[in-house]
Design an enzyme around this catalytic site. Structure first.
Site: not given
Ligand code: DON
Length: 557
Positions: A94, A369, A387, A389, A411, A440-441, A461-462
């Protein structure tokens, strides 16, 4: 003859794959990613005698070339590795906050968020971790030469490849919305004109940067001319990353999170990702209920899962952050007993209101991502999510290097209790500190059954990543689906705040929606939930499936 037919019929009846031709079967190795070229790069490495880690590293570098919205060397990610002897490792690569970062760096003198500062400027980037992480993975577990695994990416960048319709559109849309960074315009336009489908896209600068990494290892990125170019661009654009931040960056091996769900072992990423903890927490909550007999897509099942999600995401906001800076109660949150206690006020007839604990809002920026899954002939498994982000990160390309920078600083909880671009709230656990990792997720996940590989999955997908992975597992384990059905079927998502069930297109029938409303839920439709490129292993056969929500391909041999 009749006997043969009978056997065929019976065998056909017992395998979910008899009726599911769309997953790619393979006896030896398989890569599934959101870019056919990157999957192929990984499989070529397998065929040359590389193992799944070599293939994953080759695929990841290739994705930085062929899928620039999220594949990257200017961002970060997480990887899970399971060796054939059963040992599981997780690597955190990360991004980190630059040394000069501070808690309120995105707030004005009134304490209000300065719009866009953590998303679309030089200040949006954390110190990139991908190159260190990929080299660390390769150095520990790879068997081929470093140069061999980076070469496919260099070739793709140098020689170019034809742009798909989706990619050309995506570049053009990005340029319309991006801040005016000259190197970004140069990289993503055809000498100033919009790209068209079929145009050959070459990235000579990126090829040169990757060559430096190929020849010099981490020095080629974190020292030398590449690092100097990043630091110089940051200085000129009021960014924070310095040469010393780059030199200091190190990825970290962390203990993976382990859970147990109905006799399956689930391995996933621990803090600074919230993914593994929440995934195991939600599975623990579901285990006490007969999800199978509720039936897939029933209001009863959706309600139960939403209530588990609500409770787990509330814990995310309060308890999850970088474990080097914040004491995350991992053992408590992932215990079966805690899950029972959290669900003790679950009411099958009624939604529990999140508004008792405050309200959040969500605004959906472009999300990108990328996740890919790899397995080799010996059963070595790699699950990697990476990612920048937002799609194309901060959209800043560092001149002369082809590197697209992340906007991962967003984030962090840049202001307490204020939703970020994914509508997620954060508190002290995730406030900014120098060199800290933002929460992060991302949820790269491996599942085993009776000591054998069963599933490799993960998603972009955040905030919706974790519930996407949850649904893939529930679909396979509880509903006995094929990987194609488990991944392709519509999904839903709840994250505590905002107190809304999001559902994918055609995701819920009108009757189901009406039933959920009568329990007190608010529902909203959302376009795309996830891109879960997965591999399911049944009787030794690997079934790779590319999530149909995005481009890409499963490639095996
Ligand atoms: O680390 C995370 O949770 C986010 N930065 C991920 C971003 C993300 O999945 C965007 N995408 N679809």
């Amino acid at each position: 003859m009749y006997l043969k037919l009978l056997i065929f019929f019976l065998v056909g009846q017992t395998s979910v794959y008899a009726a599911s031709p769309s997953a790619v079967p393979a006896r030896h190795g398989l890569v599934t990613s959101t870019s056919a070229l990157a999957s192929q790069a990984g499989v070529d490495i397998l065929r040359q005698g590389g193992n799944a880690v070599d293939a994953a590293v080759a695929t990841a570098f290739a994705l930085a070339v062929t899928y620039p919205a999220a594949g990257n060397i200017g961002g970060g990610g997480f990887a899970l590795v399971r060796l054939p002897d059963g040992r599981v490792f997780s690597l955190d690569h990360r991004e980190t906050a630059p040394g000069s970062a501070s808690r309120d760096m995105y707030l004005d003198t009134e304490g209000e968020i300065i719009k866009g500062l953590s998303l679309k400027t030089h200040k949006a980037s954390g110190t990139p971790g991908s190159v260190d992480g990929l080299l660390e993975l390769h150095g520990r577990f790879g068997v081929l030469d470093r140069k061999a695994v980076i070469q496919p990416a260099i070739d793709l960048a140098q020689g170019g490849f034809p742009l798909s319709w989706q990619m050309a559109e995506s570049f053009n849309r990005m340029l319309r919305l991006a801040p005016d960074f000259p190197a970004t315009r140069k990289k993503f336009s055809n000498a100033g004109e919009p790209f068209q489908a079929g145009d050959i896209w070459k990235q000579a600068d990126l090829a040169r940067t990757m060559r430096a990494v190929s020849e010099q290892g981490r020095q080629g990125f974190y020292n030398g001319w590449v690092a100097a170019a990043i630091a110089a661009e940051m200085r000129s654009g009021d960014g924070n990353i310095t040469a010393s931040d780059l030199q200091q960056y190190r990825s970290v091996w962390r203990s993976p999170i382990k859970g147990e769900y109905r006799g399956y072992q689930v391995w996933s990423m621990g803090p600074p990702s919230s993914g593994g903890v929440l995934l195991v927490q939600m599975l623990n909550m579901l285990e006490a209920y007969d999800v199978k007999s509720m039936g897939w897509g029933s209001a009863e099942q959706v309600h139960l899962m939403v209530e588990a999600e609500r409770r787990s995401y509330a814990d995310r906001a309060r308890h999850l952050g970088d474990p080097d800076f914040w004491d995350v109660p991992v053992a408590l949150l992932t215990s079966k007993q805690y899950a029972r206690q959290r669900m003790s006020n679950f009411d099958a007839s009624q939604a529990t209101s999140s508004h008792l604990v405050g309200a959040g809002e969500s605004n959906h920026e472009s999300e990108q991502t990328t996740h890919f899954s790899v397995i080799d002939k010996d059963g070595l498994m790699v699950s990697l999510t990476t990612t920048l982000n937002s799609g194309y990160g901060s959209r800043l390309v560092i001149p002369g290097t082809g590197i697209l920078m992340n906007n991962e600083m967003d984030d962090f909880s840049i202001k307490p209790n204020t939703p970020n671009q994914f509508g997620l709230l954060g508190m002290e656990a995730n406030e900014i500190s120098p060199h800290k990792r933002m929460l992060s997720s991302m949820t790269p996940t491996l599942v085993t059954h009776q000591g054998k590989p069963f599933l490799i999955t993960g998603s972009p997908g955040g905030s919706t990543i974790i519930t996407t992975v949850l649904q893939v597992i529930v679909n396979l384990v509880d509903h006995g689906m094929s990987i194609a059905d488990a991944v392709a079927l519509p999904r839903f998502h709840h994250q505590w705040l905002p107190d809304v069930i999001y559902y994918g297109r055609y995701g819920l029938s009108p009757d189901t929606i009406a039933k959920l409303r009568s329990k007190g839920h608010e529902l909203k439709q959302r376009s795309v939930l996830g891109d879960a490129n997965s591999i399911h292993i049944v009787d030794g056969v690997r079934y790779g499936f590319k999530d149909p929500r995005h481009e890409g391909q499963a490639v095996g041999y």
